[in-house]
Design a protein around this motif. Structure first.
Motif, PDB file in Angstrom:
ATOM      1  N   SER A  34       1.044  -1.486  -0.053  1.00  0.00           N
ATOM      2  CA  SER A  34       0.009  -0.075   0.212  1.00  0.00           C
ATOM      3  C   SER A  34       0.933   1.344   0.076  1.00  0.00           C
ATOM      4  CB  SER A  34      -0.979   0.009   1.073  1.00  0.00           C
ATOM      5  OG  SER A  34      -1.797   0.961   1.206  1.00  0.00           O
ATOM      6  N   GLY A  35       0.387   2.395  -0.357  1.00  0.00           N
ATOM      7  CA  GLY A  35       1.125   3.558  -0.268  1.00  0.00           C
ATOM      8  C   GLY A  35      -0.055   4.885  -0.681  1.00  0.00           C
ATOM      9  N   HIS A  36       0.240   5.889  -0.116  1.00  0.00           N
ATOM     10  CA  HIS A  36      -0.595   6.907   0.180  1.00  0.00           C
ATOM     11  C   HIS A  36       0.024   8.339  -0.531  1.00  0.00           C
ATOM     12  CE1 HIS A  36      -1.890   4.409   3.424  1.00  0.00           C
ATOM     13  NE2 HIS A  36      -3.108   4.774   3.122  1.00  0.00           N
ATOM     14  N   GLY A  37      -1.022   9.057  -0.974  1.00  0.00           N
ATOM     15  CA  GLY A  37      -0.631  10.468  -1.380  1.00  0.00           C
ATOM     16  C   GLY A  37      -1.298  11.635  -0.909  1.00  0.00           C
ATOM     17  N   TRP A  38      -0.803  12.664  -0.823  1.00  0.00           N
ATOM     18  CA  TRP A  38      -1.552  14.009  -0.241  1.00  0.00           C
ATOM     19  C   TRP A  38      -0.818  14.985  -0.650  1.00  0.00           C
ATOM     20  CZ3 TRP A  38       1.121  10.426   2.679  1.00  0.00           C
ATOM     21  CH2 TRP A  38       2.282  10.943   3.634  1.00  0.00           C
ATOM     22  N   TRP A  39      -1.094  16.214  -0.061  1.00  0.00           N
ATOM     23  CA  TRP A  39      -0.566  17.457  -0.600  1.00  0.00           C
ATOM     24  C   TRP A  39      -0.801  18.661   0.441  1.00  0.00           C
ATOM     25  CZ3 TRP A  39      -2.197  22.485  -2.714  1.00  0.00           C
ATOM     26  CH2 TRP A  39      -3.680  22.799  -2.435  1.00  0.00           C
ATOM     27  N   ASP A  40       0.391  19.662   0.300  1.00  0.00           N
ATOM     28  CA  ASP A  40       0.103  20.662   1.192  1.00  0.00           C
ATOM     29  C   ASP A  40       0.400  22.054   0.116  1.00  0.00           C
ATOM     30  OD1 ASP A  40      -0.632  22.667   3.152  1.00  0.00           O
ATOM     31  OD2 ASP A  40       0.667  21.316   4.383  1.00  0.00           O
ATOM     32  N   LYS A  41       0.035  23.354   0.616  1.00  0.00           N
ATOM     33  CA  LYS A  41       0.046  24.238  -0.552  1.00  0.00           C
ATOM     34  C   LYS A  41       1.333  24.667  -0.736  1.00  0.00           C
ATOM     35  CE  LYS A  41      -4.008  26.945   0.819  1.00  0.00           C
ATOM     36  NZ  LYS A  41      -4.769  28.128   1.037  1.00  0.00           N
ATOM     37  N   GLY A  42       2.486  24.432  -0.237  1.00  0.00           N
ATOM     38  CA  GLY A  42       4.116  25.155  -0.381  1.00  0.00           C
ATOM     39  C   GLY A  42       3.734  26.569  -0.855  1.00  0.00           C
ATOM     40  N   THR A  43       4.442  26.662  -2.079  1.00  0.00           N
ATOM     41  CA  THR A  43       4.007  28.172  -2.587  1.00  0.00           C
ATOM     42  C   THR A  43       2.953  28.588  -3.301  1.00  0.00           C
ATOM     43  OG1 THR A  43       5.251  27.939  -4.623  1.00  0.00           O
ATOM     44  CG2 THR A  43       6.588  28.411  -2.639  1.00  0.00           C
ATOM     45  N   CYS A  44       1.770  27.566  -3.428  1.00  0.00           N
ATOM     46  CA  CYS A  44       0.534  27.725  -4.066  1.00  0.00           C
ATOM     47  C   CYS A  44      -0.501  28.551  -3.349  1.00  0.00           C
ATOM     48  CB  CYS A  44       0.208  26.274  -4.526  1.00  0.00           C
ATOM     49  SG  CYS A  44       1.127  25.373  -5.625  1.00  0.00           S
ATOM     50  N   SER A  45      -1.383  28.951  -4.050  1.00  0.00           N
ATOM     51  CA  SER A  45      -2.440  29.859  -2.908  1.00  0.00           C
ATOM     52  C   SER A  45      -3.772  28.923  -2.930  1.00  0.00           C
ATOM     53  CB  SER A  45      -2.747  30.932  -3.991  1.00  0.00           C
ATOM     54  OG  SER A  45      -1.412  31.990  -3.908  1.00  0.00           O
ATOM     55  N   ASN A  46      -4.259  28.192  -4.067  1.00  0.00           N
ATOM     56  CA  ASN A  46      -5.552  27.861  -4.122  1.00  0.00           C
ATOM     57  C   ASN A  46      -5.637  26.449  -3.013  1.00  0.00           C
ATOM     58  OD1 ASN A  46      -6.155  29.606  -5.893  1.00  0.00           O
ATOM     59  ND2 ASN A  46      -6.111  28.099  -7.463  1.00  0.00           N
ATOM     60  N   ASN A  47      -6.611  26.200  -2.626  1.00  0.00           N
ATOM     61  CA  ASN A  47      -6.592  25.258  -1.545  1.00  0.00           C
ATOM     62  C   ASN A  47      -7.391  23.920  -2.043  1.00  0.00           C
ATOM     63  OD1 ASN A  47      -9.414  25.911  -2.063  1.00  0.00           O
ATOM     64  ND2 ASN A  47      -9.780  26.625   0.041  1.00  0.00           N
ATOM     65  N   ARG A  48      -7.251  23.477  -3.327  1.00  0.00           N
ATOM     66  CA  ARG A  48      -7.994  22.351  -3.871  1.00  0.00           C
ATOM     67  C   ARG A  48      -6.666  21.770  -5.022  1.00  0.00           C
ATOM     68  NH1 ARG A  48     -11.746  20.402  -0.389  1.00  0.00           N
ATOM     69  NH2 ARG A  48     -12.574  18.978  -1.856  1.00  0.00           N
ATOM     70  N   ALA A  49      -6.705  20.477  -5.011  1.00  0.00           N
ATOM     71  CA  ALA A  49      -5.811  19.819  -5.965  1.00  0.00           C
ATOM     72  C   ALA A  49      -6.442  18.519  -6.191  1.00  0.00           C
ATOM     73  CB  ALA A  49      -4.367  19.737  -5.247  1.00  0.00           C
ATOM     74  N   MET A  50      -6.030  18.032  -7.426  1.00  0.00           N
ATOM     75  CA  MET A  50      -6.211  16.520  -7.789  1.00  0.00           C
ATOM     76  C   MET A  50      -5.072  15.864  -7.362  1.00  0.00           C
ATOM     77  SD  MET A  50      -9.404  16.736  -9.173  1.00  0.00           S
ATOM     78  CE  MET A  50      -9.412  15.162  -9.561  1.00  0.00           C
ATOM     79  N   VAL A  51      -4.982  14.894  -6.748  1.00  0.00           N
ATOM     80  CA  VAL A  51      -4.061  14.017  -6.398  1.00  0.00           C
ATOM     81  C   VAL A  51      -4.203  12.800  -6.717  1.00  0.00           C
ATOM     82  CG1 VAL A  51      -2.737  13.403  -4.159  1.00  0.00           C
ATOM     83  CG2 VAL A  51      -3.864  15.912  -4.292  1.00  0.00           C
TER      84      VAL A  51
END
Length: 209
Positions: free
Chosen positions: A115-132
């Motif tokens: 098993s493995g998981h993926g997620w995200w955080d904003k970093g230098t981006c402004s928007n608060n939704r992403a396709m992962v």
């Protein structure tokens, strides 16, 4: 395997011919490993004879990626990845860089599976939704990383946690120690972002044929 595909794989792996020998677990007619053997002293196994195994140090310098159909694909996140060059060069300076979260490939707590998981955080981006999404790749003794499972693409808020992550999972055929990679791709919605697909690599007691 077609002649064209055999030539493509052979050419892609040609640079690996000077690397050290690799000890592998061969597969018997029932699809299970038995005994040990050593790959040719000056190279890796052929495509036809390759089996899952533990990646030796230095293998990554010439490793090739394959999709689930056995076709050679660009290294995930490379400049050759489809879509990587879609953005005009003059707009490259305006790309943001999200944090691409991923964990080590591991045995699932819900069964005999990798098993493995993926997620995200904003970093230098402004928007608060992403396709992962994330994909699991298993190392084979012809020095290929072969895709075995991908998560669905999922729209996520930043931050991770059980409610904001993707999961790729594949049942194990046996529990022989094998090298796996978990690559994650983050596409921030409504904002230009960088195209990397970073990974975590680990040896897991899960082998998939």
């Amino acid at each position: 395997m077609t002649s064209a595909k055999r030539l493509l794989v052979s050419a892609a792996l040609a640079l690996g011919l000077a690397l050290p020998a690799v000890t592998v677990a061969p597969v018997n007619a029932a699809g299970h490993p038995g005994g040990t053997q050593t790959a040719p002293a000056r190279g890796y196994a052929s495509y036809e004879d390759a089996a899952p195994g533990v990646a030796p140090a230095g293998a990554d310098r010439t490793a090739v990626y394959m999709d689930m159909d056995g076709e050679v694909i660009p290294r995930p996140g490379s400049a050759d990845e489809p879509g990587a060059a879609d953005q005009p060069e003059e707009e490259a300076a305006f790309r943001c860089t999200p944090v691409s979260g991923r964990d080590n490939p591991h045995r699932s707590s819900t069964g005999v599976a990798v098993s493995g998981h993926g997620w995200w955080d904003k970093g230098t981006c402004s928007n608060n939704r992403a396709m992962v999404w994330n994909c699991l790749y298993e190392w084979y003794t012809d020095n290929t990383w072969r895709r075995k499972a991908c998560s669905p693409r999922k729209e996520l808020a930043p931050g991770g946690g059980s409610a904001n992550r993707t999961v790729a999972r594949h049942n194990c055929d046996n529990t022989a120690l094998t090298s796996w990679r978990n690559h994650v791709d983050v596409d921030v919605i409504g904002e230009w972002d960088t195209a990397e697909q970073p990974y975590r690599q680990a040896d897991v007691r899960c082998r998939v044929f």
